[in-house]
Every structure is written in structure tokens, then in C-alpha cells.
Design a protein around this motif. Structure first.
Motif, PDB file in Angstrom:
ATOM      1  N   ALA A  33      31.499 -38.824 -32.742  1.00 10.26           N
ATOM      2  CA  ALA A  33      31.515 -38.575 -31.487  1.00 10.26           C
ATOM      3  C   ALA A  33      32.583 -39.781 -31.047  1.00 10.26           C
ATOM      4  O   ALA A  33      33.450 -39.602 -29.536  1.00 10.26           O
ATOM      5  CB  ALA A  33      29.834 -38.336 -30.493  1.00 10.26           C
ATOM      6  N   LEU A  34      32.818 -40.481 -31.143  1.00  6.10           N
ATOM      7  CA  LEU A  34      33.633 -42.278 -31.150  1.00  6.10           C
ATOM      8  C   LEU A  34      35.170 -41.748 -31.240  1.00  6.10           C
ATOM      9  O   LEU A  34      35.838 -41.795 -30.392  1.00  6.10           O
ATOM     10  CB  LEU A  34      32.707 -43.788 -31.373  1.00  6.10           C
ATOM     11  N   HIS A  35      35.265 -40.755 -32.062  1.00  7.46           N
ATOM     12  CA  HIS A  35      36.629 -40.500 -32.979  1.00  7.46           C
ATOM     13  C   HIS A  35      36.910 -39.363 -31.778  1.00  7.46           C
ATOM     14  O   HIS A  35      38.421 -39.070 -32.377  1.00  7.46           O
ATOM     15  CB  HIS A  35      36.470 -41.415 -33.665  1.00  7.46           C
ATOM     16  N   ARG A  36      36.301 -38.289 -31.640  1.00  7.16           N
ATOM     17  CA  ARG A  36      37.021 -36.734 -32.281  1.00  7.16           C
ATOM     18  C   ARG A  36      37.748 -36.664 -30.173  1.00  7.16           C
ATOM     19  O   ARG A  36      36.894 -37.702 -29.136  1.00  7.16           O
ATOM     20  CB  ARG A  36      35.826 -35.973 -32.195  1.00  7.16           C
ATOM     21  N   PRO A  37      38.675 -36.476 -30.016  1.00 10.03           N
ATOM     22  CA  PRO A  37      38.592 -35.448 -28.832  1.00 10.03           C
ATOM     23  C   PRO A  37      37.883 -35.121 -27.384  1.00 10.03           C
ATOM     24  O   PRO A  37      37.048 -34.250 -27.771  1.00 10.03           O
ATOM     25  CB  PRO A  37      39.993 -35.351 -28.734  1.00 10.03           C
ATOM     26  N   TRP A  38      37.349 -36.477 -26.602  1.00 13.75           N
ATOM     27  CA  TRP A  38      37.272 -35.726 -25.428  1.00 13.75           C
ATOM     28  C   TRP A  38      37.790 -35.115 -24.346  1.00 13.75           C
ATOM     29  O   TRP A  38      38.907 -35.735 -23.601  1.00 13.75           O
ATOM     30  CB  TRP A  38      35.972 -37.364 -24.284  1.00 13.75           C
ATOM     31  N   SER A  39      38.370 -34.264 -24.360  1.00 14.96           N
ATOM     32  CA  SER A  39      39.610 -33.426 -23.650  1.00 14.96           C
ATOM     33  C   SER A  39      38.574 -33.391 -21.831  1.00 14.96           C
ATOM     34  O   SER A  39      37.618 -33.690 -21.537  1.00 14.96           O
ATOM     35  CB  SER A  39      39.071 -32.052 -23.299  1.00 14.96           C
ATOM     36  N   GLY A  40      40.124 -33.899 -20.993  1.00 16.91           N
ATOM     37  CA  GLY A  40      39.697 -34.036 -19.693  1.00 16.91           C
ATOM     38  C   GLY A  40      39.219 -35.897 -19.756  1.00 16.91           C
ATOM     39  O   GLY A  40      39.327 -36.117 -18.272  1.00 16.91           O
ATOM     40  N   LEU A  41      38.831 -36.091 -20.348  1.00 19.99           N
ATOM     41  CA  LEU A  41      38.699 -37.596 -19.988  1.00 19.99           C
ATOM     42  C   LEU A  41      39.639 -38.893 -19.867  1.00 19.99           C
ATOM     43  O   LEU A  41      40.896 -38.650 -20.476  1.00 19.99           O
ATOM     44  CB  LEU A  41      37.460 -38.173 -21.058  1.00 19.99           C
ATOM     45  N   SER A  42      39.570 -39.428 -18.325  1.00 23.00           N
ATOM     46  CA  SER A  42      41.363 -40.244 -18.583  1.00 23.00           C
ATOM     47  C   SER A  42      40.317 -41.376 -17.757  1.00 23.00           C
ATOM     48  O   SER A  42      39.317 -40.843 -17.049  1.00 23.00           O
ATOM     49  CB  SER A  42      42.114 -39.304 -17.881  1.00 23.00           C
ATOM     50  N   ILE A  43      40.246 -42.749 -18.131  1.00 24.70           N
ATOM     51  CA  ILE A  43      40.110 -44.027 -17.440  1.00 24.70           C
ATOM     52  C   ILE A  43      41.196 -44.923 -17.196  1.00 24.70           C
ATOM     53  O   ILE A  43      42.100 -44.979 -18.502  1.00 24.70           O
ATOM     54  CB  ILE A  43      38.808 -44.846 -17.980  1.00 24.70           C
ATOM     55  N   THR A  44      42.002 -44.611 -15.953  1.00 24.12           N
ATOM     56  CA  THR A  44      43.101 -46.295 -16.206  1.00 24.12           C
ATOM     57  C   THR A  44      42.573 -46.918 -14.903  1.00 24.12           C
ATOM     58  O   THR A  44      42.236 -46.274 -13.583  1.00 24.12           O
ATOM     59  CB  THR A  44      44.422 -44.656 -15.454  1.00 24.12           C
ATOM     60  N   PRO A  45      43.208 -48.157 -15.077  1.00 24.51           N
ATOM     61  CA  PRO A  45      43.006 -49.503 -13.403  1.00 24.51           C
ATOM     62  C   PRO A  45      43.590 -48.792 -12.918  1.00 24.51           C
ATOM     63  O   PRO A  45      45.028 -48.206 -13.256  1.00 24.51           O
ATOM     64  CB  PRO A  45      43.531 -50.479 -14.422  1.00 24.51           C
ATOM     65  N   VAL A  46      44.000 -49.241 -11.784  1.00 23.35           N
ATOM     66  CA  VAL A  46      43.932 -48.804 -10.030  1.00 23.35           C
ATOM     67  C   VAL A  46      44.359 -50.520 -10.037  1.00 23.35           C
ATOM     68  O   VAL A  46      43.509 -50.662  -9.993  1.00 23.35           O
ATOM     69  CB  VAL A  46      43.694 -48.399  -9.421  1.00 23.35           C
ATOM     70  N   GLU A  47      45.341 -50.864  -9.796  1.00 29.53           N
ATOM     71  CA  GLU A  47      46.049 -52.186  -8.554  1.00 29.53           C
ATOM     72  C   GLU A  47      45.083 -52.242  -7.700  1.00 29.53           C
ATOM     73  O   GLU A  47      45.170 -50.959  -6.431  1.00 29.53           O
ATOM     74  CB  GLU A  47      47.085 -52.436  -9.021  1.00 29.53           C
ATOM     75  N   ILE A  48      44.369 -53.557  -7.526  1.00 28.79           N
ATOM     76  CA  ILE A  48      43.979 -53.288  -6.211  1.00 28.79           C
ATOM     77  C   ILE A  48      44.473 -54.708  -5.421  1.00 28.79           C
ATOM     78  O   ILE A  48      44.861 -55.741  -5.879  1.00 28.79           O
ATOM     79  CB  ILE A  48      42.596 -54.540  -6.010  1.00 28.79           C
ATOM     80  N   PRO A  49      45.802 -54.407  -4.187  1.00 26.34           N
ATOM     81  CA  PRO A  49      46.425 -55.005  -3.568  1.00 26.34           C
ATOM     82  C   PRO A  49      45.275 -55.850  -2.499  1.00 26.34           C
ATOM     83  O   PRO A  49      43.682 -55.800  -2.082  1.00 26.34           O
ATOM     84  CB  PRO A  49      46.611 -53.833  -2.908  1.00 26.34           C
ATOM     85  N   PRO A  50      45.907 -56.992  -2.849  1.00 25.68           N
ATOM     86  CA  PRO A  50      44.982 -58.310  -1.733  1.00 25.68           C
ATOM     87  C   PRO A  50      44.907 -57.745  -0.468  1.00 25.68           C
ATOM     88  O   PRO A  50      44.060 -58.585   0.023  1.00 25.68           O
ATOM     89  CB  PRO A  50      46.429 -59.396  -2.173  1.00 25.68           C
ATOM     90  N   GLY A  51      45.968 -57.215   0.312  1.00 30.64           N
ATOM     91  CA  GLY A  51      45.610 -56.942   1.390  1.00 30.64           C
ATOM     92  C   GLY A  51      44.459 -55.701   1.616  1.00 30.64           C
ATOM     93  O   GLY A  51      44.035 -55.725   2.762  1.00 30.64           O
ATOM     94  N   LEU A  52      43.686 -55.675   0.677  1.00 29.35           N
ATOM     95  CA  LEU A  52      42.362 -54.124   0.965  1.00 29.35           C
ATOM     96  C   LEU A  52      41.765 -55.505   1.368  1.00 29.35           C
ATOM     97  O   LEU A  52      40.883 -55.996   0.840  1.00 29.35           O
ATOM     98  CB  LEU A  52      42.794 -53.284  -0.562  1.00 29.35           C
ATOM     99  N   ARG A  53      40.671 -54.820   2.752  1.00 30.35           N
ATOM    100  CA  ARG A  53      38.860 -55.363   2.733  1.00 30.35           C
ATOM    101  C   ARG A  53      38.237 -54.445   2.731  1.00 30.35           C
ATOM    102  O   ARG A  53      38.786 -53.099   3.765  1.00 30.35           O
ATOM    103  CB  ARG A  53      39.553 -56.048   3.622  1.00 30.35           C
ATOM    104  N   ILE A  54      37.242 -54.310   1.862  1.00 31.24           N
ATOM    105  CA  ILE A  54      36.634 -53.638   1.613  1.00 31.24           C
ATOM    106  C   ILE A  54      35.108 -54.390   2.247  1.00 31.24           C
ATOM    107  O   ILE A  54      34.407 -55.258   1.906  1.00 31.24           O
ATOM    108  CB  ILE A  54      36.149 -52.355   0.981  1.00 31.24           C
ATOM    109  N   GLU A  55      34.311 -53.219   3.724  1.00 29.34           N
ATOM    110  CA  GLU A  55      33.411 -53.900   4.243  1.00 29.34           C
ATOM    111  C   GLU A  55      32.065 -52.668   3.194  1.00 29.34           C
ATOM    112  O   GLU A  55      32.160 -51.651   3.630  1.00 29.34           O
ATOM    113  CB  GLU A  55      32.983 -54.210   5.985  1.00 29.34           C
ATOM    114  N   VAL A  56      31.040 -53.172   3.102  1.00 30.76           N
ATOM    115  CA  VAL A  56      30.395 -52.140   2.880  1.00 30.76           C
ATOM    116  C   VAL A  56      28.573 -52.172   3.832  1.00 30.76           C
ATOM    117  O   VAL A  56      28.215 -53.410   3.817  1.00 30.76           O
ATOM    118  CB  VAL A  56      29.363 -52.528   1.197  1.00 30.76           C
ATOM    119  N   GLY A  57      28.430 -51.201   4.210  1.00 31.56           N
ATOM    120  CA  GLY A  57      27.080 -51.468   5.047  1.00 31.56           C
ATOM    121  C   GLY A  57      26.210 -50.350   4.096  1.00 31.56           C
ATOM    122  O   GLY A  57      26.118 -48.958   3.032  1.00 31.56           O
ATOM    123  N   TRP A  58      24.993 -51.276   3.801  1.00 32.83           N
ATOM    124  CA  TRP A  58      23.667 -50.573   3.955  1.00 32.83           C
ATOM    125  C   TRP A  58      22.689 -49.916   4.401  1.00 32.83           C
ATOM    126  O   TRP A  58      22.200 -50.550   5.204  1.00 32.83           O
ATOM    127  CB  TRP A  58      22.687 -51.531   2.121  1.00 32.83           C
TER     128      TRP A  58
END
Ligand code: PMV
Length: 376
Positions: free
Chosen positions: A196-221
Motif C-alpha cells: 500500500a505504501l509503494h503502489r501508485p495511488w492514482s489521482g493523489l497529488s500533494i504539492t506545497p503552495v507558497e504563502i505570500p507575506p502580504g496574506l492575512r487570514i482571520e479565523v472566526g469560530w
């Protein structure tokens, strides 16, 4: 003793779309954590503040593990049990010596009174348990393998889950995530964990995305805990991912996620905000057309207040309660203040959260410590 931690998450965009294999979401790791400590002990037990610190013993049935507190089964810890089971199975398959241990799980992913915030506590716990147990058994697993084990464990508890929260908890930063095709995860008879660790997992893609310094995210609960699996179950009961209304939503969501990815790389915060508005509108349309219960009065108010202050806002994740986010320019401190003040007046709790950079997770010493001088 081994100590590991894994962060919680928030959806920036692509929730619901990411349930379909190959469809992207942007998910960010935030600085609230699940922490797991494993110490050598004569028997494996689980202690967690998720269940009032009770001690859970383990019942094994072949490759399956169940957690029990006295005579009662701990169904809410199903993914923890599955995480223990899959690591132990890998240890057996690799002919490593079995090791028992006391597993202590604590989190700061809940709000006052232990209420769920919607920051992916279950995923963070699963990822941290796998990391800690793998190290306890001296398995040397790269992050991609830990994500896969977490995905296999989580799917036994929730077969529909996309695993986006697991990817964010494993890799940190903002990830652009596409789930594997569930058909690729159907293992043939006699499968091994290493297969399971080594066979292809078709469709799976995980790529890092850069976080620009000018981005602010406020979170409300919103103060109302929501069960994401319930809303996803409604989607599947009303036509599922084959429904044409969902199909139209997918096209809009995909296009917005792609444009947000480009805008983040360019550091173009206005463009990120414009796309967040489109995602919010697409989610609202999906909600109206399919009756999923994404928008609640509190989430609508959260978005209205943020929009009035000039930010772009949306629910984050499955909705129905939990959290919403507002995206704005980091330099616009007046808008940030107006949002948090307005939210407080409306009974929405601003959460003070920061993004966890992916580099912090890449350097395991920052988040995962092994005592007695053993390298982490
Ligand atoms: O509500 P959350 O933050 O757990 O996010 C759920 C996101 C969905 O796409 C609706 C479900 C999933 O498994 O991805």
C-alpha cells in the motif's frame, strides 16, 4: 520516550470538490496541535483528553484493534485504533520486534468546554499517533508514507473522507491536495502494508503552495460544533458526486483553486480575495441547490461582517457551524480590527491562529522530539 505533534487545519478553498478524485483543494496547517507521547510500558494503553483522560485498553482481533474503557468500546477513537493497527501490522510485516507502550494524546484543538472548533482534531491526532508509534518502533517513515498510513486508518473510520486534513497535518504549510481514487485504495487479497505504501495511488497529488507575506487570514469560530461527515452524507444521499449540480460546482471550484494558486505565487492578495468570493458564492449555490446545510445564520453573519470591512470571506470546511475565514491584505490593520470587533459583537470568536510553515514539518526536530539523544 517519543513525543510528536501534528497541526490542525483550515480549508482555504476546494472543500466538497476535493471529495472527487483529482479535484484540488487548498488546505492550510494552523498552529493548534495534537500531541502524542509514547513511553515504554508492559501493555499498550491509550490515554486522551479527548475522552476525559480515561485509560483505554486495547483488544486485538487479527489485524484489527479496538479501544475500550472498562467494558465500553470507544467508537470516537476509531481512527486512533485504526492508526495503531496499521503501524503494528507494518511492524509485524517487516519482522521488527513488537513494542508495547503508553500512548498519551493531548490537543489544543478544542474550544471552551471542550467544544469542537473544526480545526481537524481527528486528523491531527491520527497523523501524530502514526508518527509517534512509527518512531517508537524505529520505523523510518518519510512524510509521504505517514500520510498514506493515516489515510488508510482514517478510511476505516470514515470511508468518504478526502484526507485533505491529513495532508495538511502531515506536511504543514498550505498544500494543494487531490485525493487518491478510492478504487486505487482497494487492496487485493493478501496485500501488505508495504504494498500500500509503494503502489501508485492514482489521482493523489500533494504539492506545497507558497504563502505570500502580504496574506492575512482571520479565523472566526461560530461557537457551534458541526459534524462534517453528516453534511457529506447528505451530499451522497442526494445524488452524490455524479449529480449535475455538483458537477457545475466542481468546474467553478477547480477554476478558482487554480487561480488562487497562481495569485498566491504572485503575491497578488486582491486576486486571492476575488477568488475566495467566487468560492464562497459557489458553495452557497451548491448549498441552495442540494440542501447541504453549509451556510448557517452565524456563518452568513461572519461573512457579511468581513465583507463590510473590505475582506473576502467564506465558510471553511464542510460548514453547518465551525469556522469561517476572512482573507485580506496583511497591511490593512484597520480592516482586521473591524472584522474581529464586529465578530465579537455578533458572538463570533476570533481565533488567534498562525499558519504552520511546511519547513517546520520538514525539519522533524521542530515538531517531533525523541529523548535519550536518539535522532528524531
Ligand atoms: O469540515 P472540515 O474542515 O472537516 O472539512 C470537510 C471538507 C469536505 O470536503 C466537505 C470533506 C472532506 O473529507 O474533504
Amino acid at each position: 520516550m517519543i513525543e510528536c505533534r501534528a497541526p490542525g487545519k483550515l480549508y482555504l478553498a476546494g472543500e466538497y470538490a476535493v471529495l472527487s478524485p483529482g479535484r484540488p483543494a487548498l488546505i492550510m496547517a494552523v498552529d493548534r496541535f495534537a500531541r502524542v507521547r509514547v513511553t515504554d510500558a508492559a501493555a499498550t494503553t491509550v490515554h486522551t483528553d479527548l475522552c476525559a483522560g480515561h485509560e483505554h485498553s486495547i483488544a486485538r482481533d487479527g489485524d484489527r484493534v479496538r479501544l475500550r474503557h472498562h467494558d465500553r468500546p470507544a467508537d470516537q477513537l476509531a481512527s486512533v485504533a485504526a492508526a495503531i493497527a496499521i503501524v503494528e501490522r507494518l511492524v509485524r510485516e517487516r519482522n521488527l520486534p513488537p513494542r508495547t507502550g503508553r500512548v498519551e494524546i493531548t490537543t489544543d484543538l478544542h474550544g471552551t468546554g471542550g467544544r469542537k472548533l473544526g480545526l481537524g482534531s481527528s486528523a491531527a491526532v491520527t497523523v501524530a499517533v502514526i508518527d509517534a508509534l512509527a518512531r517508537h518502533h524505529e520505523l523510518r517513515l518519510p512524510p509521504a508514507h505517514r500520510y498514506r498510513l493515516a489515510m488508510l486508518a482514517s478510511m476505516t473510520a470514515d470511508p468518504h473522507c478526502s484526507g485533505g486534513d491529513l495532508a495538511a497535518a502531515t506536511f504543514g504549510g498550505i498544500v494543494r491536495y487531490q485525493r487518491p481514487d478510492p478504487r486505487a485504495l482497494r487492496m487485493p487479497p493478501g496485500w501488505t502494508v508495504d504494498d500500500a505504501l509503494h503502489r501508485p495511488w492514482s489521482g493523489l497529488s500533494i504539492t506545497p503552495v507558497e504563502i505570500p507575506p502580504g496574506l492575512r487570514i482571520e479565523v472566526g469560530w461560530t461557537g457551534s460544533p458541526a459534524r462534517s461527515a453528516e453534511r457529506v452524507a447528505v451530499l451522497y444521499s442526494r445524488g452524490g458526486t455524479e449529480d449535475p449540480r455538483y458537477g457545475r460546482f466542481l468546474a467553478r471550484s477547480d477554476a478558482a483553486v487554480d487561480r488562487i494558486t497562481v495569485a498566491l505565487a504572485d503575491g497578488d492578495i486582491a486576486a486571492v480575495a476575488a477568488e475566495i468570493r467566487l468560492v464562497a458564492a459557489s458553495l452557497a449555490t451548491l448549498d441552495r441547490e442540494m440542501g447541504l446545510g453549509i451556510m448557517t445564520p452565524a456563518l452568513s453573519e461572519l461573512c457579511r461582517i468581513a465583507e463590510a470591512a473590505g475582506a473576502a470571506a467564506k465558510p471553511s470546511g464542510a460548514g453547518g457551524g465551525d469556522c469561517g475565514i476572512a482573507v485580506l491584505d496583511a497591511a490593512d490593520l484597520d480592516a482586521a480590527r473591524a472584522i474581529t470587533t464586529g465578530w465579537r459583537r455578533a458572538g463570533i470568536d476570533p481565533l488567534s491562529l498562525a499558519l504552520v510553515p511546511s519547513t517546520a514539518l520538514a525539519s522533524s526536530t521542530a515538531v517531533c522530539a525523541t529523548q535519550k539523544g536518539t535522532p528524531a
